[in-house]
Structures are given as C-alpha cells and as structure tokens.
Design a protein around this motif. Structure first.
Motif, PDB file in Angstrom:
ATOM      1  N   ASP A  66      41.084  32.054  42.582  1.00  0.00           N
ATOM      2  CA  ASP A  66      40.442  32.629  41.061  1.00  0.00           C
ATOM      3  C   ASP A  66      40.246  31.002  40.377  1.00  0.00           C
ATOM      4  OD1 ASP A  66      42.865  32.202  41.281  1.00  0.00           O
ATOM      5  OD2 ASP A  66      43.532  33.964  40.653  1.00  0.00           O
ATOM      6  N   THR A  90      35.170  35.539  43.729  1.00  0.00           N
ATOM      7  CA  THR A  90      36.221  36.360  44.173  1.00  0.00           C
ATOM      8  C   THR A  90      36.549  37.410  44.673  1.00  0.00           C
ATOM      9  OG1 THR A  90      35.563  36.489  41.757  1.00  0.00           O
ATOM     10  CG2 THR A  90      37.458  34.481  42.934  1.00  0.00           C
ATOM     11  N   PRO A 238      34.468  31.920  35.755  1.00  0.00           N
ATOM     12  CA  PRO A 238      34.784  31.411  36.714  1.00  0.00           C
ATOM     13  C   PRO A 238      34.381  30.113  37.739  1.00  0.00           C
ATOM     14  CG  PRO A 238      33.990  33.704  37.302  1.00  0.00           C
ATOM     15  CD  PRO A 238      34.286  33.325  36.304  1.00  0.00           C
ATOM     16  N   GLN A 264      42.578  33.485  35.579  1.00  0.00           N
ATOM     17  CA  GLN A 264      41.469  34.456  35.585  1.00  0.00           C
ATOM     18  C   GLN A 264      41.020  35.430  34.426  1.00  0.00           C
ATOM     19  OE1 GLN A 264      42.927  37.867  38.048  1.00  0.00           O
ATOM     20  NE2 GLN A 264      43.398  36.256  39.326  1.00  0.00           N
TER      21      GLN A 264
END
Length: 545
Positions: A66, A90, A238, A264
């Motif tokens: 992440d 991820t 991301p 995240q």
C-alpha cells in the motif's frame, strides 16, 4: 507547451534546488515530515542502495504494498538510478503475483508485510517455496528464474529476505560519483515504469511508460490544478496505479507541492488529514468522494482549505461533483480522463471551465495531445456530436506492452494512434464527454443505450447513493437494462418505485427492466468498479427473475 526532456530524478533535484525548505511529503499517521531537500537526499541514498545491491540500469524492480513511505522513496530512487519500477496491484493473490513477476522478468521484489488481511510473506512463500532455504540476494526459483532478491519494508526477519535497513546499508557500497555516472547515463525516453492493466479481459498487460511520458503528464495535470509550492495535496489513491504515482506524486513534485499521504484509504482519516494538514487539494475516484461525503461525522470536519483536486478513475456522477464543489469547497476541482496506456491523462477540465462543462464532460485534450473520434466499424473520423471511439496520439502514448507485440499492434495503429476502447462525443465547444466502454454499450431492440446516461438520471433520485447500469441478455430485445442501486443510509426504495420515478422522464427503452439493491460493488484495488463481474452476477440473476 514544450515537452520536458527530463528524467524523474532530474525533476526532483530541480525542485529541491528551487524550494529546499518546502515540505515534500507528510505521513500524518506516523508523524513523518520531510522537506524537498531531505527527500532529494533520502532518494539519492536509496538509489545508491539499489545500485549497491546489484541492480543495473533497465533492470525490473517490482513493488507490492500500500502507500507506504518506502513505496514513495522507491519511485524516485529508481528514477535516479535507472531501475524500472514494476507496480503490483495490492489485491493480488498467489497466481496473479506469480504471473506478474514471471511476465515482467522482475529480478527484485520490494514488498510490504500484509494488506487487508492478506499476508504478503505467506503468499510469496507459496509462489517461491525456495525462499525458506535461500541465501539473501541469491534466490533460485524454479517458477521465476529471473527473481534474485526480495526486500521487505520492515525490520522483521524472514528467511531469504532482506530487511529494509539491511537493504539501505548497501548504499555504503556505492560512491556519489558512481551514482552521478548512472544518473547522467539515463535517457528521458528510457522506460521507467511498467504498470499492469486491470486485466478485465484476459491476462493483465504490462504498459511500458517512459520518463517523458510520466513527467510531462504529471506536470500538465498539476498545471491544470494550478499547483504551486504553497499547495498541499492529499493523496489517498493507490500509488501502484497511475492516479497515485502520476496524477498524485509527479503532479506534486513537478510543482514543489507538499504530498499528504495515507497508507490505505479510510474516509474519516482523509477528512481528518484535510482538516489538520490544511490540504488545498484532494484526489479520489468517485466512490471515495461518495464515502467521504456520506460519512456520519462528515459535518464535524473543516474542509474549507480545499480548492482543487481530481476526480477520475471512472465516470464521475454529476450530483457527486456538485457536492464536492458546494459542500467540500473544492471550487476548482477538475475531472481527468485517460488510461494507463496514455500515461494516463488525455483530457482534463480546467479551473476556469463553467460548472456545466466540469460536471458533464471530461474537458478538452491537454496541450501537445491529439484526439480524434472514429467510427469503430469503419475507422473514419465522425462528425462533431456523433459518438465514436476516442483515439489519441502524442508524447503520452506508451512505448508498448512488455513482451506483447501483438497486443501493442492492436492498441496502437500504424499512424501512432492509441485506440482507447471508450465511446466519446465532442460538443460544439470542443469539450469531450465519455459515455462508456464500447463493450458496455447496450443494444436493446436495435436502440443503442449508453449506461452512463441512465446512471446520471437515476443519481438524481434522493434515496440513491450510487448506481451502476449494465446490459443483460434478453430473448425478445437482445438486451435489457439492469440497475444495481446502493441506497443512502436510512433510505428505502422498491424496484417498482424506481421505475415509476423514471416514467415520463426518460425514454421507455432506457428504463431498467431489472433493479437490484446492494451494499457494495465488486472493485479493483484502485477503486474502479468491475462492471464485468457485475455483468456476470446480473446475467445469473436475470435468468432467475
């Protein structure tokens, strides 16, 4: 505009020289703050570590985690020493990881320990059982003959894997002079990044992007956002996706803007960071903005410092866009459209565009970017106002798909035009609206229906939080529409009530025959809704209705 002939590393050094004391990045979760001068020095050291551990120019370094600080540092460190960063989704599991590492010829894997309940170390050991007895830096995998070394973003010890500090210590094996020789040997047209497409059809393909591709795209995106060294951009998308590492970090670095990073996505954390760090910009896919706006504590956060940002990644509902402008205060937020194969942005709205254009279109092509809209059947350019396939040409087009010449030929024609697979229409003012994927278009009884148009109408219902419309097979009409609805908290609605709401307001053939209510959609890790999975569920359900 003049195309910049600079490498990723040259861009960072130039900005660090201009604004050494401006904060480059902040990780509020960990209390980490670094200036551009410090960021430049850190990535020089890490570039030497990549060299010291044995990575040559053009060698492929996969990264799987992440949005950790080590990810950000690795992006710019490889940009300084010529390693090609191969970004790993991820959400990948063992079979997908094995495919990517094998297809990309990655010699090195840099990874986090886990993500959302998936233990990355366990997954890797499943793919490379030889790790258990391997000497660090000398892995011999039967499935992955190129893979030699693995580095974990942690100080925890695992067989065959370097800890982060063990890896960082390799910097001592290299001199500043050796780094400068490598740094100066790079060409801006060198491939610096391989990004794997989501793989909604067939196996994912590795998109090869150069310094010129990503540096210029990031710079233009930042220009459209009017970024300066006084801005603070919150990046919850991301980094493994173009949205994070081009529209996010490169748009910021090309303008000496401060990056406020979150490992995240969490809507409450994002709102907290925007407030505490006084962010002036916020990125997100529509589902992220919807989650923030609908958070039960939304009203307790101050987002008044927001001015700009980008909503992209999938079609942006008009009602959501209006709320981001009016409620969040991001009056200059822009919409960007593109694809990984175009580095990624092709068109973007500007801060000056009237609200109608910013909510209903994806703007106009960037400078130095050609766009044409063609009839997919004939390849001929269509008239203004007629839907067709959007094609683009210019500095932004990828080098090609890694080790896949056939797919490259299918995507880029002989004249250098990249075919997007998206249906678009240009209005009389030159603004472009993207109405869906060619394969998403629904043909009901000979009528072409673009799901986006129906979605935009259904969003206006006060009980609807989110909606996705797809086509399902039908014996009589060929295809019928099915709407998947997420309701706002506390709201109730039946299928018949929704159909009644449509009657007399949209054409009869555009009213969904089937309506399903759900709490969530199948998503990619980068926040895109996987319509093909929804379609599979819909076909199954419609057959039972």
């Amino acid at each position: 505009m003049t195309i910049l002939r600079q490498t990723v590393g040259e861009v960072l050094r130039a900005q660090a020289a201009k604004h050494p004391d401006t904060e480059a990045y902040v990780y509020p979760e960990h209390g980490i703050r670094k200036t551009y001068k410090e960021f430049d020095a850190e990535t020089d050291d890490l570039a030497k570590a990549f060299m010291g551990i044995g990575i040559e120019k053009g060698e492929h370094v996969a990264i799987w985690s992440d949005n950790k600080r080590e990810w950000l540092l690795s992006q710019y460190a490889t940009g300084k020493m010529g390693g090609v960063l191969v970004t790993v989704n991820t959400n990948y599991q063992a079979a997908e990881l094995e495919y990517l590492l094998k297809q990309s010829d990655a010699t090195t894997l840099v990874l986090g320990e886990e993500f959302k309940g998936t233990n990355y170390i366990d997954v890797l050991n499943e793919v490379v059982p030889e790790l258990a007895s391997a000497e660090k830096g000398s892995i011999a995998s039967s499935k992955l003959p190129h893979l030699k070394r693995v580095i974990v973003m942690s100080e925890n010890s695992y067989p065959g894997i370097y800890t982060w500090s063990e890896f960082a210590a390799f910097a001592d094996w290299m001199t500043d002079t050796q780094l400068e020789e490598r740094f100066n040997s790079m060409d801006p047209d060198d491939v610096i990044n391989i990004q794997y497409t989501s793989g909604t059809t067939g196996f994912p393909k590795g998109v090869m992007l150069t310094h010129v591709n990503v540096v210029n795209n990031g710079r233009l995106v930042g220009d459209y956002m009017r970024l300066t060294e006084k801005d603070r951009l919150c990046i919850p998308v991301p980094l493994f996706h173009c949205f994070g590492c081009v529209l996010g970090t490169l748009a910021a670095v090309t303008h000496s803007t401060t990056m406020v990073l979150i490992e995240q996505f969490d809507p409450k954390k994002v709102l907290q960071m925007v407030q505490d760090e006084k962010c002036t910009g916020l990125h997100g896919v529509p589902t992220m903005f919807i989650a923030e706006l609908n958070h039960p504590e939304y009203d307790t956060f101050d987002t008044s410092t927001l001015r700009t940002g980008i909503m992209a990644g999938s079609p942006c509902p008009i009602e959501v866009m209006k709320k981001v402008i009016d409620d969040m205060g991001a009056s200059e937020i822009t919409i960007a459209y593109g694809l990984t194969e175009s580095s990624p942005v092709i068109t973007q709205t500007s801060a000056d565009d009237p609200i109608e254009k910013r909510v209903a279109t994806v703007g106009k092509p960037h400078p130095d970017v050609e766009v044409k809209i063609i009839d997919p059947a004939t390849g001929e350019q269509v008239k203004q106002g007629t839907p067709g396939e959007l094609c683009t040409r210019g500095y932004l087009v990828m080098k090609g798909y890694y080790k896949n010449e056939e797919a490259t030929r299918q995507a880029i024609d002989r004249d250098g035009w990249l075919h997007s697979g998206d249906i678009a229409v240009e209005d009389e003012d030159g603004y472009i609206a993207v109405t869906g994927r060619i394969k998403d278009m629904v043909i009901r009884g000979g009528e072409n229906i673009y799901p986006r148009e129906v979605e935009e109408f259904l969003y206006q219902h006060p009980a609807v939080q989110d909606v996705q419309v797809i086509g399902v097979p039908d014996e009589k009409y060929g295809e019928e529409l099915m709407a998947w609805i997420i309701l706002k908290d506390g709201q109730q609605l039946t299928a018949e009530e929704l159909k009644g709401y449509c009657k007399g307001k949209i054409s009869h053939h555009k009213i969904p025959k089937y309506v399903e209510f759900t709490d969530a959609y199948p998503m990619t890790a980068s926040g895109k809704i996987q319509k093909f999975k929804l379609r599979e569920q819909s076909v199954e359900l419609s057959g039972k209705i």
